[in-house]
Design a protein around this motif. Structure first.
Motif, PDB file in Angstrom:
ATOM      1  N   GLY A   1      32.405  47.219  43.851  1.00 25.17           N
ATOM      2  CA  GLY A   1      31.612  48.139  44.654  1.00 25.17           C
ATOM      3  C   GLY A   1      32.457  49.157  45.399  1.00 25.17           C
ATOM      4  O   GLY A   1      32.015  50.271  45.669  1.00 25.17           O
ATOM      5  N   TYR A   2      33.690  48.786  45.713  1.00 30.16           N
ATOM      6  CA  TYR A   2      34.621  49.698  46.379  1.00 30.16           C
ATOM      7  C   TYR A   2      35.525  50.432  45.392  1.00 30.16           C
ATOM      8  O   TYR A   2      36.429  51.162  45.799  1.00 30.16           O
ATOM      9  N   GLY A   3      35.293  50.224  44.092  1.00 31.87           N
ATOM     10  CA  GLY A   3      36.062  50.945  43.089  1.00 31.87           C
ATOM     11  C   GLY A   3      37.404  50.315  42.740  1.00 31.87           C
ATOM     12  O   GLY A   3      38.245  50.951  42.110  1.00 31.87           O
ATOM     13  N   TYR A   4      37.602  49.046  43.113  1.00 28.16           N
ATOM     14  CA  TYR A   4      38.861  48.361  42.782  1.00 28.16           C
ATOM     15  C   TYR A   4      38.829  47.803  41.368  1.00 28.16           C
ATOM     16  O   TYR A   4      37.760  47.467  40.849  1.00 28.16           O
ATOM     17  N   LYS A   5      40.001  47.667  40.773  1.00 23.54           N
ATOM     18  CA  LYS A   5      40.121  47.035  39.454  1.00 23.54           C
ATOM     19  C   LYS A   5      40.122  45.516  39.627  1.00 23.54           C
ATOM     20  O   LYS A   5      40.773  44.989  40.526  1.00 23.54           O
ATOM     21  N   VAL A   6      39.403  44.842  38.725  1.00 22.26           N
ATOM     22  CA  VAL A   6      39.230  43.392  38.811  1.00 22.26           C
ATOM     23  C   VAL A   6      39.458  42.781  37.434  1.00 22.26           C
ATOM     24  O   VAL A   6      38.999  43.317  36.423  1.00 22.26           O
TER      25      VAL A   6
ATOM     26  N   LEU B   1      27.742  43.145  35.057  1.00 20.03           N
ATOM     27  CA  LEU B   1      28.905  43.927  35.480  1.00 20.03           C
ATOM     28  C   LEU B   1      29.784  44.394  34.325  1.00 20.03           C
ATOM     29  O   LEU B   1      30.705  45.184  34.526  1.00 20.03           O
ATOM     30  N   ASN B   2      29.513  43.906  33.128  1.00 19.70           N
ATOM     31  CA  ASN B   2      30.404  44.123  31.978  1.00 19.70           C
ATOM     32  C   ASN B   2      30.687  45.593  31.673  1.00 19.70           C
ATOM     33  O   ASN B   2      31.744  45.916  31.144  1.00 19.70           O
ATOM     34  N   ASP B   3      29.763  46.481  31.983  1.00 13.94           N
ATOM     35  CA  ASP B   3      29.942  47.901  31.673  1.00 13.94           C
ATOM     36  C   ASP B   3      30.798  48.639  32.700  1.00 13.94           C
ATOM     37  O   ASP B   3      31.102  49.812  32.505  1.00 13.94           O
ATOM     38  N   ASP B   4      31.168  47.953  33.781  1.00 15.33           N
ATOM     39  CA  ASP B   4      31.996  48.600  34.802  1.00 15.33           C
ATOM     40  C   ASP B   4      33.411  48.783  34.239  1.00 15.33           C
ATOM     41  O   ASP B   4      34.064  47.816  33.849  1.00 15.33           O
TER      42      ASP B   4
END
Length: 199
Positions: A56-61, A79-82
């Protein structure tokens, strides 16, 4: 103001002073090692909640799923498309289904290479090692190797480890340890796991 209201206000003032003091003393900034363990439900779900927060904050996970990879996973599907999310799956299913130590160890070692790469990448803000506790317990992964990877990760990277019976050494080095305790579980009363609720 009644006596009760006055006591409540005084109590809240003390609480606020205590919280303010804790906030003022929390000055160190770095990634955390978090362990979600125990026999209760919700360890993986809690980890995915943190994944959602970081994305949500644009961090890589990065998420490694060591056991439940073949199961449907509603959080992963959503969330897979993020573009900031990378998921690697052991893809053998539950070890009690395969009942093959050699193939399980091989599959675990293969996905562990992906985990090690993520744990070395300073661009990845959060790494989730879902159900890794079983891999250490069963001897599929060397505990010392896992600990070394955790110790040598980038300073800003947070890692979440999930699973029952977390290794004592890992628990000892963790910043936050949450133990989910089962009081009652519907499955034990014969209720089938529900799509969208349990997975």
């Amino acid at each position: 103001m009644t006596d009760r209201d006055t006591r409540h206000q005084q109590s809240m003032q003390k609480l606020k002073a205590h919280v303010d003091d804790k906030v003022a003393n929390a000055t160190e900034e770095r990634g955390l090692l978090m362990v979600f363990t125990g026999n209760g439900k919700g360890k993986t779900t809690a980890a995915w909640g943190t994944v959602t927060r970081a994305l949500g904050y644009g961090y890589k996970v990065g998420v490694i799923q060591f056991i439940k990879g073949l199961w449907e996973c509603g959080e992963r599907e959503r969330l897979n498309d993020d573009a900031n999310l990378e998921v690697a799956i052991m893809a053998t299913g539950f070890t009690w289904d395969t009942q093959n130590r050699e193939s399980d160890t091989k599959a675990c070692q293969e996905v562990w290479q992906e985990a090690k790469r993520m744990l070395e990448d300073p661009e990845i803000y959060l790494v989730v090692l879902d159900e890794i506790t079983y891999m250490m317990k069963y001897g599929y992964l060397d505990v010392a190797e896992v600990i070394a990877a955790l110790e040598n990760r980038p300073a800003e990277q947070t890692v979440i480890i999930t699973g029952r019976n977390a290794n004592r050494e890992v628990v000892a080095m963790a910043d936050t340890v949450t133990e989910m305790q089962e009081t009652r579980h519907a499955f034990n009363a014969g209720l089938k796991a529900r799509r969208g609720i349990d997975f």
